[in-house]
Scaffold this motif. Structure first.
Motif: not given
Lengths: 263, 256
Positions: A133-152
């Motif tokens: 990614n051009a902005d290397h931090l993109t995926p880390f911004y949204s980890l807080w939202a991805v983790l509950p979805a991963a649990v689901l």
């Protein structure tokens, strides 16, 4: 039901240690170990990038690769849960004949293995996305939202494992039908193309009825764009998970007592 | 809480097929009214079993091959749920039958000891103390570090028996057809089983040895074609069973 849950917890050492052994044995003799589980999605990603380079409209390979990889990882998790899940009760038949444990215990053995693979794969997806990614931090911004979805997703996959496990005991073609079914549905799911392509062609209803789409929306999109998933997508994913768990629990309640006579 | 077994009017019915795999073709064939190559056979394995075993009792079960003795033991153990009737068993159950199944062949002897112990209800903490004792009883030495796929049949028996007999049973269920390795291990195993019988609060033993039933049990039942033919003192039941078996045309085979 609460009694069964208490028993499942009481015997946690049993299914946890078996799941651990499954993972150790599977990669015992290989050099790259757990990396083998990533080989298929990574190779497919490369193939898709090369094959669909310009005409599928997914952008250049730096944007396309994480898109394909994330979709494949979610898809593989669900498919693995269904196909391996259908073998669960048959594989654990000797234990079922020896001990009156709730049969859900054996589905946990299978699920745990799949969850470990998924967790590893998710880390690789995040790393790949960050690097490309051009902005290397993109995926880390949204980890807080991805983790509950991963649990689901993990809970949904357990339910899929349970349902396929029970179905395969009564109807032994389940495993093969699941493989074929997933092969077909792969092309009906926006993994190698974006969801908008379906709507453009008036096939938007496919995305509406496909249960995998909300999970893709809540896991893949935040990782790639950095913004949290739409609440509606999350709610749909939660709803699908609850429904799947309800079906799995009902199936156990209805069939558990007679399952041993069909093994 | 005292140990007790209470079965009331227990029936067990199930269907078996010649080939266990039921395929899509099978469903279609039945739908087309053609005679299936894999028809189900209805088995009424247990018919109206009413049995009460109280604390301190040692029950012997005798009967012809296929009478339903092992099935009854599995119902008591909770592995086969009854089709109708009620089953109530109080006390920690230890099943010394079917111990030769459930091996993880790719895992080592120590790992298998752990898995089987966890299956019996041990935890990480409780198994730590018992692990060495179980390994020592099996006499497998360094082989315990080796995957089970390299074991001989006798070694598997030693391993299985060592783990199965490492519990403190309150309700002990034994199928006498328990293979127990070579001659020296058989002696050890017999001693261990005798110890367990002494410490158990309640025991159920399936045996074809009438002498053993007389020596080890306080009462006996005679099972024939899934039904309790006789219940009572060991001498009466074994005498009745023996004279029935001596007659020509004695029954063999399941209650089909």
């Amino acid at each position: 039901m609460p009694g069964q849950l208490a028993t499942v917890w009481k015997f946690r050492h049993f299914w946890l240690s078996l799941a651990g052994m499954d993972l150790r044995v599977r990669y015992r003799r290989s050099v790259i170990g757990l990396g083998w589980s990533m080989l298929n999605p990574v190779v497919m990603t490369v193939v898709f990038c090369v094959a669909f380079a310009s005409w599928l409209g997914n952008g250049d390979w730096r944007t396309a690769a994480p898109f394909y990889l994330a979709g494949l990882v979610v898809w593989d998790f669900i498919r693995h849960s269904a196909v391996q899940g259908s073998l669960t009760l048959l594989r654990n038949e000797p234990y079922i004949r020896q001990s009156p444990l709730p049969l859900a215990v054996y589905t946990l053995r299978t699920s745990l293995g799949a969850i470990v693979h998924f967790a590893f794969a998710l880390v690789v997806v995040i790393a790949a996305s960050a690097i490309l990614n051009a902005d290397h931090l993109t995926p880390f911004y949204s980890l807080w939202a991805v983790l509950p979805a991963a649990v689901l997703l993990a809970v949904f996959c357990w339910a899929v494992t349970a349902i396929c496990a029970i179905a395969n005991v009564f109807f032994h073609d389940t495993q093969h039908l699941t493989e074929v079914g997933f092969g077909i549905c792969f092309f009906l799911t926006p993994i190698i193309y974006r969801k908008e392509r379906l709507t453009e062609r008036g096939l938007g209803f496919i995305a509406e009825i496909n249960p995998v789409v909300p999970f893709l929306d809540t896991i893949r999109d935040p990782l790639l764009t950095g913004s949290p998933p739409a609440p509606m997508a999350f709610a749909t994913a939660a709803g699908i998970t609850v429904l799947a768990v309800a079906v799995a629990v009902a199936a156990f309640a209805r069939f558990e007592r007679r399952l041993i006579f069909h093994l | 809480m005292s140990a007790e077994i209470d079965l009331r009017d227990v029936h067990l019915r199930f269907r078996v097929r010649q080939a266990t795999r039921v395929s899509l073709k099978e469903y279609l064939v039945r739908g087309l009214f053609r005679r299936s190559a894999n028809p189900p056979i209805d088995v009424h394995a247990l018919r109206g079993i009413t049995l009460r075993v109280h604390e301190g009792e040692r029950l012997g079960i005798v009967g012809h091959n296929g009478a339903g003795k092992s099935t009854l033991l599995k119902v008591i153990a909770g592995i086969y749920p009854p089709t109708s009737g009620t089953r109530r068993v109080e006390g920690r159950i230890c099943s010394l039958f079917d111990i030769m199944i459930g091996f993880e062949m790719e895992a080592s002897g120590w790992d298998n000891i752990r898995f089987r112990s966890y299956l019996q209800g041990e935890t990480r903490r409780t198994i730590r103390a018992k692990l060495a004792a179980i390994g020592e009883f099996s006499e497998l030495g360094r082989f315990l570090d080796v995957p089970l796929k390299y074991y001989s049949a006798g070694m598997l028996v030693r391993l299985a028996f060592s783990v199965a007999s490492a519990t403190d049973p309150e309700v002990l269920l034994i199928d006498e057809a328990l293979a127990a390795g070579d001659a020296s291990f058989q002696v050890k195993a017999r001693h261990r089983v005798t110890e367990m019988m002494r410490s158990a609060r309640l025991m159920v033993l399936i045996s074809h040895d009438m002498k053993a039933i007389g020596e080890l049990c306080t009462s006996a039942v005679w099972l024939e074609r899934g039904e309790l033919k006789r219940v009572g003192r060991c001498e009466d039941v074994t005498r009745a069973y023996r004279s029935a078996m001596a007659r020509p045309g004695a029954p063999v085979g399941a209650a089909a």
